[in-house]
Design an enzyme around this catalytic site. Sequence first.
Site, short mmCIF file in Angstrom:
data_model
loop_
_atom_site.label_atom_id
_atom_site.label_comp_id
_atom_site.label_asym_id
_atom_site.label_seq_id
_atom_site.Cartn_x
_atom_site.Cartn_y
_atom_site.Cartn_z
N TRP A 104 0.82 -1.21 0.00
CA TRP A 104 0.00 0.00 0.00
C TRP A 104 0.85 1.25 0.00
O TRP A 104 0.41 2.30 -0.47
CB TRP A 104 -1.00 -0.02 1.16
CG TRP A 104 -1.95 -1.17 1.03
CD1 TRP A 104 -2.02 -2.27 1.83
CD2 TRP A 104 -2.94 -1.38 0.00
NE1 TRP A 104 -2.98 -3.14 1.37
CE2 TRP A 104 -3.56 -2.61 0.25
CE3 TRP A 104 -3.35 -0.63 -1.10
CZ2 TRP A 104 -4.57 -3.12 -0.57
CZ3 TRP A 104 -4.36 -1.13 -1.92
CH2 TRP A 104 -4.95 -2.36 -1.65
N ASP A 173 -1.21 6.16 6.79
CA ASP A 173 -2.33 5.34 6.36
C ASP A 173 -2.59 4.35 7.48
O ASP A 173 -1.81 3.44 7.71
CB ASP A 173 -1.95 4.63 5.05
CG ASP A 173 -3.02 3.64 4.58
OD1 ASP A 173 -4.01 3.43 5.29
OD2 ASP A 173 -2.83 3.07 3.48
N LYS A 197 -12.26 -1.76 7.85
CA LYS A 197 -11.56 -2.79 8.61
C LYS A 197 -11.85 -2.61 10.10
O LYS A 197 -12.42 -3.48 10.73
CB LYS A 197 -10.06 -2.73 8.34
CG LYS A 197 -9.76 -2.98 6.86
CD LYS A 197 -8.36 -2.55 6.50
CE LYS A 197 -8.21 -2.42 5.02
NZ LYS A 197 -8.44 -3.65 4.26
N1 PMP Z 1 -4.28 1.06 2.69
C1 PMP Z 1 -4.29 -0.08 3.39
C2 PMP Z 1 -3.34 -0.23 4.54
C3 PMP Z 1 -5.16 -1.11 3.04
O1 PMP Z 1 -5.16 -2.25 3.73
C4 PMP Z 1 -6.06 -0.91 1.96
C5 PMP Z 1 -7.08 -1.95 1.55
N2 PMP Z 1 -6.90 -3.20 1.88
C6 PMP Z 1 -5.99 0.29 1.25
C7 PMP Z 1 -5.11 1.26 1.65
C8 PMP Z 1 -6.92 0.55 0.08
O2 PMP Z 1 -8.19 0.77 0.56
P1 PMP Z 1 -9.45 1.04 -0.39
O3 PMP Z 1 -9.84 -0.26 -0.96
O4 PMP Z 1 -10.47 1.63 0.55
O5 PMP Z 1 -9.03 2.02 -1.42
#
Ligand code: PMP
Length: 362
Positions: A104, A173, A197
């Site tokens: 990410w 994040d 989450k």
């Molecule tokens: N950052 C992290 C740490 C994640 O775990 C995720 C999704 N698993 C995201 C960003 C992306 O999230 P989204 O699907 O809401 O764009």
Amino acid sequence: MTDKRIYNFNAGPAALPLPVLGEIRDSFLNFAGSGMSITEISHRSKWFEDVINDAVARTKRILKLDDRYQVLFLQGGASLQFAMIPMNLLRDNETADYINTGTWVAKAVKEAKLLGKKVNVVASSEDKKYSYIPKNFKLNPDAAYVYITSNNTIEGTQWDKFPETGGVPLIADMSSDIMCKVMDTKPFGLIYAGAQKNIGPAGVCMVIIRDDLLKKVPDTLPSMLRYTTFSNSNSLYNTPPCFAIYTVQLVLKWLEETVGGLDKMEAVNRQKAKMLYDVLDAGGFYKGTAEKDSRSLMNVTFRLPSEDLEKKFIKEATDNGLGGLKGHRSVGGCRASIYNATGIDAIQALTDFMKAFEKKNG
Ligand code: PMP
């Protein structure tokens, strides 16, 4: 109906507290005496204003945020933040430091570069499949911000002590670990989390931003991509995802009033993670993929002796009412996501199953 519910270890969307789901069910046809469902009321109504204001107030209380911070609710998922952060907070003559601890962060770096922004990856654990949180690195004292992902959902690692930035705003994040433990928010200029989450359903992203960063936002950006659009309107510039925000409000109420706050939540989360890691460390059958000092409290990643055994493990677990244990498709293996709403009972059921499976197949 509740007796048919499984133990849900999905990585996100993920388990929500049962009392929250019950409250949604009970209020679904007639929200707060309005004669309408939460999915039918106006976002400009007093009813919804109370919802969003309460969600903001609870966030501020839970995280002990001082008056410099604003809590916003945005759309576009956590992924839109990969672009919004550099667009809003990184001027063309500035650079930003990114610490690459997983998939990410790599995506966030890619988005910033797409925008032509100057990004320094000052440390990375990519050399060892992102299995650890880097320790010794040098940050640029002139950086506009330092960017981290506090918990790496796919790789199962988590920052324990956040990096010292010497006053440079830290941006995190926290999609997969927001409100999982007590933390000092002061070094942070911005914290964001896709809700799906730890704090709610999919469809809304919480952004916590400090006033000095809001001052940097260029007014040449499109309105929907500007943090100030939302900070100036209590996140009500356009129609927000009302139902998702309502669910977040109820999860925060549960965290404050049923769990008893962040310190209690942290104690439970530590106990849950220990129960699982103890099984991983016991025999050599299961093998944790994250280095011990970088292990996550939220996503426990592990391998079995062979891919065939992993397939069998996931299938038998599913047959036994333990769902969502397959690792992310990019890394394989197994992963138990044990966010705030996952109770000790779920961990007990999982560890009992793991021990029995090991006995039969080890
Ligand atoms: N950052 C992290 C740490 C994640 O775990 C995720 C999704 N698993 C995201 C960003 C992306 O999230 P989204 O699907 O809401 O764009």
